[in-house]
Design a protein around this motif. Sequence first.
Motif, PDB file in Angstrom:
ATOM      1  N   THR A 154       4.228 -15.874   0.788  1.00  0.00           N
ATOM      2  CA  THR A 154       3.221 -16.019  -0.265  1.00  0.00           C
ATOM      3  C   THR A 154       1.947 -16.608   0.318  1.00  0.00           C
ATOM      4  OG1 THR A 154       4.036 -18.228  -0.850  1.00  0.00           O
ATOM      5  CG2 THR A 154       4.961 -16.360  -2.050  1.00  0.00           C
ATOM      6  N   ILE A 155       0.850 -16.402  -0.389  1.00  0.00           N
ATOM      7  CA  ILE A 155      -0.430 -17.001  -0.040  1.00  0.00           C
ATOM      8  C   ILE A 155      -0.964 -17.723  -1.273  1.00  0.00           C
ATOM      9  CG2 ILE A 155      -0.994 -15.326   1.755  1.00  0.00           C
ATOM     10  CD1 ILE A 155      -2.838 -13.943  -0.249  1.00  0.00           C
ATOM     11  N   THR A 156      -1.660 -18.819  -1.029  1.00  0.00           N
ATOM     12  CA  THR A 156      -2.290 -19.588  -2.105  1.00  0.00           C
ATOM     13  C   THR A 156      -3.782 -19.339  -2.055  1.00  0.00           C
ATOM     14  OG1 THR A 156      -0.586 -21.281  -1.893  1.00  0.00           O
ATOM     15  CG2 THR A 156      -2.561 -21.864  -3.126  1.00  0.00           C
ATOM     16  N   VAL A 157      -4.329 -18.800  -3.138  1.00  0.00           N
ATOM     17  CA  VAL A 157      -5.750 -18.433  -3.216  1.00  0.00           C
ATOM     18  C   VAL A 157      -6.422 -19.352  -4.226  1.00  0.00           C
ATOM     19  CG1 VAL A 157      -7.391 -16.559  -3.571  1.00  0.00           C
ATOM     20  CG2 VAL A 157      -5.103 -16.051  -2.696  1.00  0.00           C
ATOM     21  N   ILE A 172       2.916 -11.556  -1.046  1.00  0.00           N
ATOM     22  CA  ILE A 172       2.163 -10.477  -0.390  1.00  0.00           C
ATOM     23  C   ILE A 172       2.946  -9.168  -0.364  1.00  0.00           C
ATOM     24  CG2 ILE A 172       0.895 -12.146   1.005  1.00  0.00           C
ATOM     25  CD1 ILE A 172       2.665 -11.403   3.354  1.00  0.00           C
ATOM     26  N   HIS A 173       4.276  -9.228  -0.453  1.00  0.00           N
ATOM     27  CA  HIS A 173       5.078  -8.004  -0.406  1.00  0.00           C
ATOM     28  C   HIS A 173       5.416  -7.475  -1.800  1.00  0.00           C
ATOM     29  CE1 HIS A 173       5.643  -8.119   3.913  1.00  0.00           C
ATOM     30  NE2 HIS A 173       5.944  -9.398   3.827  1.00  0.00           N
ATOM     31  N   SER A 174       4.799  -8.044  -2.836  1.00  0.00           N
ATOM     32  CA  SER A 174       5.057  -7.559  -4.185  1.00  0.00           C
ATOM     33  C   SER A 174       4.358  -6.214  -4.399  1.00  0.00           C
ATOM     34  CB  SER A 174       4.552  -8.577  -5.209  1.00  0.00           C
ATOM     35  OG  SER A 174       4.647  -8.054  -6.518  1.00  0.00           O
ATOM     36  N   PRO A 175       5.026  -5.257  -5.027  1.00  0.00           N
ATOM     37  CA  PRO A 175       4.361  -3.968  -5.294  1.00  0.00           C
ATOM     38  C   PRO A 175       3.286  -4.064  -6.363  1.00  0.00           C
ATOM     39  CG  PRO A 175       6.545  -4.001  -6.268  1.00  0.00           C
ATOM     40  CD  PRO A 175       6.429  -5.254  -5.459  1.00  0.00           C
TER      41      PRO A 175
END
Length: 262
Positions: A154-157, A172-175
């Motif tokens: 995951t990334i935190t934006v 990030i790998h979620s469709p």
Amino acid sequence: HEPRRELESQRRGVRAVGIAGSSSKMACIATSMASLSLANAAATRRAGKPAVALSARRSVAAQPRVASHAGVAAGRGSLQVFAVRSRSNTGGSRKGLMQYVERVNAPQMKDDLIPFRVGMTVRVGVTVVEGNKTRVQPYEGIIIGIHKAGVATTITVRKAFQGYGVERIFPIHSPLCTFEEVRGAGKPVVRRAKLYYLRDRIGKQAKLKTRFVAKKTGPTRHQLKMEALAATKAAAAAEAEAAAAAAAAAEAAAAPAEEEAA
């Protein structure tokens, strides 16, 4: 003095109950160990082998699991003994499990992601389902942290909206999520893995310093990677189509022969 005598009698009763409970526990353990030793001797006798005394390590591994459950129905000092399988010394079980997990998660991971870096500005497109309709919700901000965990990375934006800081975590790998890098006039200067200090900054202080770099001509490494990936996928699709056509031709050629034989 009567209350004191009653208190002392109660304490003596509790001690007696505790001693009786511990003695019952030891008796249960001794009984279970005796039963296990008898079962081991019987098994070796059936196999035609002489009974061999267990080593210290194997005897510890063969000990039963003791668990006491304190419930309403169970009285004080109750004990339950569960016989468990002895621990095996086979190595590599954890490695095999990790390989299995990686093999299962491989089809779910994306291979066309942009190279994420802490401090870069990204535009995220989140697919939102509302009844029978779907729409893409844009979200743009700075990556302040990356949590790497394989398929669960995951990334935190973070972004500032009307004077308030807003942070969202995206897998990030979620469709349902697409990512696109927003290139500015320079490259942000980042010396940390987590930019959590931006939470205490407001206004211009929340902006990262940038350094100007010479603009490179030609495709980037990410573009070259995507081109190579597209070429590989096209070659695999062509091979699959060729194999399907060959199988169809073989079936068509074998059909008249079957009809003549019938």
